[in-house]
Design a protein around this motif. Structure first.
Motif, short mmCIF file in Angstrom:
data_model
loop_
_atom_site.label_atom_id
_atom_site.label_comp_id
_atom_site.label_asym_id
_atom_site.label_seq_id
_atom_site.Cartn_x
_atom_site.Cartn_y
_atom_site.Cartn_z
N ASP A 1 0.41 -1.19 -0.10
CA ASP A 1 -0.22 -0.14 0.35
C ASP A 1 0.73 1.12 -0.03
O ASP A 1 1.92 1.01 0.09
N LEU A 2 0.51 2.64 0.10
CA LEU A 2 0.45 3.16 -0.30
C LEU A 2 1.51 4.36 0.44
O LEU A 2 2.62 4.94 1.36
N LYS A 3 1.01 4.06 2.17
CA LYS A 3 1.28 4.01 3.43
C LYS A 3 2.73 3.22 3.52
O LYS A 3 3.76 4.17 3.83
N ASP A 4 2.76 2.28 3.19
CA ASP A 4 4.32 1.96 2.86
C ASP A 4 5.14 2.56 1.96
O ASP A 4 6.92 1.98 2.82
N LEU A 5 4.80 2.26 1.35
CA LEU A 5 5.82 2.78 0.20
C LEU A 5 5.86 4.72 0.44
O LEU A 5 7.04 5.08 -0.22
N ASP A 6 5.01 5.35 0.98
CA ASP A 6 5.56 6.64 1.53
C ASP A 6 7.22 5.93 2.18
O ASP A 6 8.12 6.70 2.48
N ARG A 7 7.17 5.88 3.62
CA ARG A 7 7.87 5.63 4.63
C ARG A 7 9.68 4.70 3.45
O ARG A 7 10.11 5.19 3.91
N LEU A 8 8.99 3.86 3.06
CA LEU A 8 10.40 3.48 2.24
C LEU A 8 10.46 4.23 1.26
O LEU A 8 12.40 4.30 0.84
N GLU A 9 10.06 5.03 0.13
CA GLU A 9 10.50 6.32 0.17
C GLU A 9 11.67 6.79 0.68
O GLU A 9 12.83 7.29 0.04
N ARG A 10 11.29 7.32 1.39
CA ARG A 10 12.36 8.04 2.97
C ARG A 10 13.53 7.05 2.82
O ARG A 10 14.53 7.84 2.74
N ARG A 11 13.37 5.92 3.16
CA ARG A 11 14.34 5.50 3.41
C ARG A 11 15.72 4.86 1.79
O ARG A 11 16.48 5.47 2.52
N VAL A 12 14.62 4.50 0.81
CA VAL A 12 16.01 4.63 -0.36
C VAL A 12 15.99 5.88 -0.74
O VAL A 12 17.69 5.84 -0.97
N ALA A 13 15.87 7.36 -0.17
CA ALA A 13 16.55 8.37 -0.77
C ALA A 13 17.55 8.17 0.14
O ALA A 13 18.58 9.05 -0.14
N ASP A 14 17.55 7.82 1.24
CA ASP A 14 18.71 8.33 2.74
C ASP A 14 19.76 7.13 2.17
O ASP A 14 20.90 7.79 2.56
N ARG A 15 19.27 6.16 1.57
CA ARG A 15 20.08 4.78 1.20
C ARG A 15 20.65 5.57 0.26
O ARG A 15 22.33 5.37 0.46
#
Length: 707
Positions: free
Chosen positions: A227-241
């Motif tokens: 879902d989009l909730k998990d996707l928003d969290r994932l995007e922040r982590r991937v952008a940082d990483r």
């Protein structure tokens, strides 16, 4: 008279190209797949490539062709010199797009998935390739051309200092996930059941770290969440990483232009980490090294349109050797719980379990208590009958004020099964559900004012009704059948004054909260993440969820509970989970915080009964006559004294009197004959389609959630 094989030796003319004064170009025959869901058209058709379209008509582009008396679009799959028909060939009319957006690997994968699900390749490609944006495509071709030139980052391991680090050493056998793959790998799939889902064990940080490690080997990754909730969290982590310029996002919330731009960036090799929801599994990445699927058994990871393919199955097919690589990519199935499908892969040697050891799970697990336990039931006689027993109320109070957590209060999670205020009401006399007089849809109270004034609203057509009377007995008195997330938040707000109440559901989803004391009421899958974890979690409506019919109900409920429980602090930090359910087996597994053993036991029970995933299942639905005609015409690869089909039986009531009721037939078959059975089902669909009969029949492979 000498023997002969034929009565007449007639000359056989080989198909050939019609004469053309200027001559035909090299490989002038185009194999075209029509964009049509009609089963008997699910094959390649031959067309000619005229000289003026020689340059743009390359494999992977979309074209327009004449088919019968109409013009249809299709995919140019291959150019060849061979003509496979004796019919007169017609030339391609137009090349719609000069960009070859359909790659050879994706077409091969779509063909395999269509065969696995007895569907058509065109239906699969509809989900795989986003709609074309002509203006963007023309600009892209002008700026970048059509050549795929991947550019790999020089320092992909640069990590943002605030991003949580992942200690992979707690996962036994984790080295195989990032080791250099070889063609001899027999199990390139890995199953990981997380004991916690926040802080250093944040599931999205784990996926981002796995993608960064894969990128360091100059390989691409695809990360899929439900879902989009998990996707928003994932995007922040991937952008940082990995940085802003090395990942692309694919999801339904993007507009057509942004989504197609991301797709073209991936196709051109400008992005090497793809994150997204269901459709991201088809991203045309370069040098695929890792596919990670979070919550593989989630309903949202199953395509709602034909052929109803599941992301985890597509991922397993995709992580085999491709045209670009000679070794398989890695598949990582991550979840706080464990599905029976994943456990089947582990127990049959098709996947490796890299979940943490038991002592690690116990160290991170919260304390779990059940209100149905005899110890607590003797001290609270109304507990088994109350929606919020005294034990749950006390646990919420202690979590908020810090009595149990060393004086440090924190948020309290309340998981509720239903959304809305009062999503269903029933007659107090005959117990029939309240139905809309207009469309027979379910009636509900949308908020507190509607419940106080007695104004019902239809959840289908939206019509409002006052002075409602039961259509069966004429009674005007109604009772609430279930309390939704909004009603629960309203009740808890009055029970705990001056405490903030946060509501999260599919209509209004909250991704994260602070560690300040608050009541968080959420439906399954909508739970926000607290940085320091919840002090307490209350899992309500357990028995109501488990009383539903369906093979997958216990597994789904266990997944919902584990998703909430892993967001709670450990027992050593005062974390407590209270569950209101009486089912001993599933509650016992939750108390032990061991979803793997529960999945293993469920799999053993399924094996004794011959149920999926031990076997495969095909579901055929349609009208009674159509389903009978379909199942009697299928040529199965094995014979039995009695028909192997179960049914047909009626499965649902129709809304209109003019509609025919739907019927369903089921077929259970072993994995060893799966490809043959699915080919027979697909062939029968094509036969009936060509005859223009049984056109409303739907075939669904693996539809165990409806059983």
């Amino acid at each position: 008279m000498p023997p002969t094989d034929a009565l007449f030796d007639l000359p056989v003319s080989e198909p050939s190209l019609p004469p053309l004064p200027t001559g035909w170009p090299d490989r002038p025959v185009a194999k075209v797949l029509l964009e049509s869901p009609v089963p008997h058209l699910d094959r390649l058709f031959d067309y000619l490539i005229p000289p003026d379209l020689d340059a743009p008509a390359q494999p992977g582009v979309k074209v327009k062709v004449r088919f019968g008396h109409q013009t249809m679009t299709g995919w140019l799959v291959e150019r060849t010199d061979t003509i496979s028909t004796r019919a007169t060939l017609t030339p391609i009319r137009t090349v719609v797009s000069a960009l070859p957006v359909l790659t050879e690997d994706i077409y091969r994968l779509a063909t395999t998935v269509a065969a696995d699900y007895a569907g058509t390749v065109a239906d699969v490609l509809r989900a795989a390739i986003p709609p074309r944006v002509a203006k963007l495509e023309r600009q892209w071709a002008q700026d970048h051309g059509t050549v795929r030139e991947p550019g790999w980052p020089e320092h992909p391991e640069q990590t943002d200092q605030e991003s949580p680090t992942v200690d992979w050493t707690v996962f036994p056998g984790w080295e195989g996930l990032f080791a250099e793959p070889s063609p001899e790998d027999t199990a390139a799939s890995f199953a990981l059941s997380l004991p916690s889902s926040f802080g250093a064990w944040d599931s999205m940080a784990l996926l981002a770290d796995a993608a960064a490690r894969t990128l360091a080997r100059q390989q691409s990754s695809i990360l899929v969440v439900p879902d989009l909730k998990d996707l928003d969290r994932l995007e922040r982590r991937v952008a940082d990483r990995v940085g802003q310029h090395h990942y692309a996002r694919l999801d339904s919330r993007q507009g057509p232009t942004q989504r197609y731009r991301s797709f073209l960036q991936i196709l051109a090799g400008h992005r090497h980490v793809v994150i997204g929801t269901r459709s991201a599994i088809w991203a045309p990445v370069h040098q695929l090294g890792l596919v990670a699927v979070y919550q593989d058994a989630d309903d949202q990871l199953t395509e709602p349109r034909a052929p109803y393919h599941q992301v985890a199955h597509v991922a397993r097919r995709r992580t085999g050797a491709t045209a670009e690589t000679t070794a398989p990519a890695r598949l990582l199935l991550v979840s706080p719980s464990r599905s029976t499908a994943t456990q089947y892969l582990v127990e049959t040697g098709q996947a490796r379990d890299i979940s943490p050891e038991r002592h690690t799970r116990h160290r991170l697990a919260p304390r779990v208590v059940s209100t149905a336990d005899s110890f607590h039931a003797r001290r609270d006689h109304m507990g088994p009958h109350a929606r919020l027993p005294g034990l749950a109320w006390q646990a919420a109070r202690e979590g908020l004020d810090g009595t149990r957590t060393q004086g440090v209060g924190g948020p309290v999670l309340v998981q509720v099964h239903r959304a809305g205020f009062i999503p269903g009401v029933f007659c107090t006399r005959c117990h029939a559900p309240a139905r809309c007089p207009n469309c027979t849809g379910p009636l509900s109270f949308t908020d507190r004012m509607a419940a106080a004034s007695g104004e019902l609203a239809c959840r289908w057509c939206g019509a409002r009704h006052r002075d409602y009377r039961c259509i069966n007995c004429g009674n005007s008195r109604l009772r609430a059948g279930a309390r939704g997330v909004d009603r629960t938040a309203d009740e808890l707000g009055r029970a705990f004054p001056q405490v903030p109440v946060i509501s999260s559901s599919a209509d209004h989803m909250v991704a994260s909260i602070t560690d300040e004391p608050a009541l968080v009421v959420a439906t399954p899958g909508s739970e926000p993440v607290a940085p320091g974890g919840y002090a307490t979690a209350l899992l309500l409506d357990g028995d109501a969820q488990l009383q539903r019919e369906g093979l997958m109900v216990p597994e789904t409920v266990m997944s919902h509970w584990m998703q909430a429980a892993t967001l709670v602090r450990s027992a050593s930090d005062g974390g407590l989970v209270v569950v209101t359910a009486t089912h001993q087996e599933i509650v016992g597994a939750l108390v032990r915080m061991n979803p793997v053993s529960f999945a293993s036991r469920t799999l053993t029970d399924r094996a004794e009964l011959g149920f999926p995933p031990i076997t495969q299942v095909a579901e055929v639905t349609g009208t009674s006559a159509e389903v009978h005609k379909f199942i009697t015409g299928v040529q199965l690869p094995y014979r039995a004294e009695q028909s192997p089909w179960i049914g047909p039986t009626p499965v649902e009531a129709t809304l209109e009197a003019t509609e025919e009721p739907r019927w369903r037939a089921l077929l259970f078959y072993p994995h060893r004959v799966a490809s043959t059975v699915q080919a027979a089902l697909r062939a029968q669909k094509a036969v009936l389609s060509a005859e223009r009969s049984a056109t409303s029949v739907k075939v669904r492979i693996g539809g165990v959630r409806e059983l």
